[in-house]
Write a protein that holds these residues in place. Structure first.
Motif, short mmCIF file in Angstrom:
data_model
loop_
_atom_site.label_atom_id
_atom_site.label_comp_id
_atom_site.label_asym_id
_atom_site.label_seq_id
_atom_site.Cartn_x
_atom_site.Cartn_y
_atom_site.Cartn_z
N SER A 224 0.83 -1.20 0.00
CA SER A 224 0.00 0.00 0.00
C SER A 224 0.87 1.25 0.00
CB SER A 224 -0.91 0.01 1.22
OG SER A 224 -0.14 0.14 2.41
N VAL A 225 0.24 2.40 -0.25
CA VAL A 225 0.97 3.67 -0.23
C VAL A 225 1.59 3.92 1.15
CG1 VAL A 225 0.83 6.15 -0.59
CG2 VAL A 225 -0.48 4.63 -2.06
N PRO A 226 0.83 3.81 2.25
CA PRO A 226 1.46 4.02 3.57
C PRO A 226 2.59 3.03 3.85
CG PRO A 226 -0.92 4.18 3.77
CD PRO A 226 -0.64 3.66 2.39
N SER A 227 2.42 1.76 3.43
CA SER A 227 3.48 0.77 3.67
C SER A 227 4.73 1.12 2.87
CB SER A 227 2.99 -0.63 3.28
OG SER A 227 1.94 -1.05 4.14
N PHE A 228 4.54 1.58 1.64
CA PHE A 228 5.67 2.02 0.83
C PHE A 228 6.37 3.21 1.49
CE2 PHE A 228 6.33 5.59 -2.27
CZ PHE A 228 7.65 5.27 -2.60
N CYS A 229 5.60 4.18 1.96
CA CYS A 229 6.19 5.36 2.59
C CYS A 229 6.93 4.99 3.86
CB CYS A 229 5.10 6.40 2.87
SG CYS A 229 4.37 7.13 1.38
N GLU A 230 6.39 4.06 4.63
CA GLU A 230 7.08 3.60 5.84
C GLU A 230 8.36 2.85 5.49
OE1 GLU A 230 6.57 3.81 9.46
OE2 GLU A 230 5.89 5.60 8.41
N LEU A 231 8.33 2.09 4.40
CA LEU A 231 9.54 1.41 3.93
C LEU A 231 10.62 2.43 3.58
CD1 LEU A 231 10.86 -1.30 3.03
CD2 LEU A 231 9.90 -0.86 0.75
N ALA A 232 10.23 3.51 2.90
CA ALA A 232 11.17 4.58 2.55
C ALA A 232 11.68 5.29 3.79
CB ALA A 232 10.50 5.57 1.60
N ARG A 233 10.79 5.51 4.77
CA ARG A 233 11.20 6.18 6.01
C ARG A 233 12.25 5.36 6.75
NH1 ARG A 233 10.28 5.93 11.26
NH2 ARG A 233 8.88 4.13 11.02
#
Length: 311
Positions: free
Chosen positions: A115-124
Motif C-alpha cells: 500500500s501507499v502508507p506501507s511504501f512510505c514507511e519502507l522509505a522512512r
C-alpha cells in the motif's frame, strides 16, 4: 483488478541530510536481488536515468510456494495445487517516481500489493538506515584517539533527521480514508482569509494572507466522529489545504495531505499492465512501461507534482 496511480510527498526533515543524498546512496548500493528470500521486500531506486525524476520499484516476494488453479479435466472442474520451482517465486511489483525538486511523486498500486502508507514507511526506515550508516562512516573515519562517545554524540546531532511523508488525497475520499485509521492524532489546516483574534495582530489584519491552525485529538477520540467532522469542515471550502495525522492498528503513523487533486492519477487493468512486464530484467526496471506511464501522468499533473507546495 485495477492498477492505479496514487500521489505522495517526501520531505527530508534535517539540516544536513537530503533526499538527494538518500536516493544517491540507494542507487549506488542496490540490494542483492539474486539473494532475495520469501517474505522480503526490496526498495530499488535509479537516480540517474531521468534529469527531473528519480524512479523506483518495490519488490515484494510472497511467502508462498504453492498456488491453486481451476482445471477442467473433462469430468468436471477440479482444483489443482502447483508448487513453484526452486528458482522462482511469486511477487508483487509497485513502481514509483519522485520529482527531484519538490519531493512529490506517483506510486503504482493494485489490490493486496504494498500500500501507499506501507511504501512510505519502507522509505522512512530506509532513510533512517542511511542516516545511521552515514553517522557510522563519519565516526569510523576519525583518528582512533578521536573516536570518543562525545564525538559520536556530536556527529549524531549534526546528522539527525527523518523522512516525512504524506499521501495526497481528494476531498471526497478523505472521510473514508481517515475512518480506516485506528487513531486520529491531529488535523492541521490553512485558511486563506483568516479572522484575526489576537489583539497584537489586528493592526496587520490586511497584511495577513493565511493562518495555519492545528487541532489535536485526545486519546480515545472515536475515529468515525473525527473523520466526519474533518470531512465536513473540508467540504465547507474554508480551508485552502489540510493535513491529517493518525496511526493504524499496529501503531504505524499515517498521514493524509488534502489537495484539489484526483483520487488517483491513472487507472489500468492489471492483466494489461502485467503483460507489459513480461521478461523485464529487474536490473533494468527503470526502462519498464510502467515507469514511462508514471512519468507521463506526472507531466499531465505538473501543477500538483512539479510545483512546490507553498506553506
Amino acid at each position: 483488478m485495477k492498477v492505479r496511480f496514487f500521489g505522495f510527498t517526501f520531505e527530508a526533515v534535517s539540516k544536513n541530510l537530503t533526499l538527494d543524498q538518500w536516493a544517491s546512496h540507494l542507487h549506488q548500493n542496490p540490494p542483492n536481488i539474486g539473494a532475495v528470500v520469501q517474505g522480503q521486500r526490496l526498495l530499488l531506486i535509479n537516480d540517474a536515468v531521468n534529469a527531473n525524476y528519480r524512479v523506483g520499484l518495490v519488490v515484494t516476494i510472497k511467502d508462498q510456494r504453492r498456488f491453486c488453479q481451476l482445471i477442467n479435466d473433462g469430468a468436471g472442474v477440479v482444483v489443482r495445487v502447483n508448487e513453484l520451482g526452486q528458482d522462482s517465486g511469486l511477487m508483487d511489483f509497485n513502481f514509483f517516481v519522485i520529482h527531484k525538486t519538490t519531493g512529490a511523486g506517483l506510486y503504482q498500486h493494485y489490490h493486496q500489493s504494498c500500500s501507499v502508507p506501507s511504501f512510505c514507511e519502507l522509505a522512512r526506515k530506509s532513510f533512517g538506515s542511511f542516516k545511521e550508516q552515514k553517522i557510522e562512516s563519519i565516526f569510523s573515519a576519525l583518528p582512533p584517539g578521536d573516536q570518543t562517545p562525545e564525538n559520536r554524540i556530536k556527529i549524531e546531532k549534526k546528522n539527525s533527521g527523518r523522512l516525512k511523508w504524506t499521501q495526497l488525497v481528494r476531498q471526497e475520499a478523505l472521510e473514508a480514508l481517515i475512518a480506516e485509521f485506528d487513531k486520529v492524532k491531529s488535523f492541521e489546516y490553512l485558511l486563506t482569509t483568516p479572522f484575526v483574534t489576537e489583539n497584537e495582530f489586528r493592526p496587520l489584519a490586511n497584511h495577513i494572507r493565511a493562518r495555519s491552525t492545528r487541532i489535536g485529538f485526545a486519546t480515545g477520540t472515536p475515529t468515525q466522529l473525527a473523520a466526519g467532522a474533518i470531512a465536513n469542515f473540508v467540504r465547507s471550502g474554508e480551508a485552502k489545504r489540510g493535513k491529517v495525522e493518525g496511526s493504524d492498528a499496529e501503531g504505524n503513523p499515517q498521514y493524509l495531505s488534502i489537495l484539489n487533486n484526483p483520487d488517483n492519477f491513472a487507472e489500468y487493468e492489471f492483466d494489461d499492465v502485467a503483460a507489459q512486464l513480461n521478461d523485464l530484467n529487474l536490473s533494468q526496471f527503470h526502462e519498464s512501461w510502467v515507469v514511462q506511464e508514471l512519468l507521463t501522468a506526472c507531466q499531465g499533473n505538473s501543477h500538483i507534482i512539479e510545483v512546490p507546495i507553498q506553506p
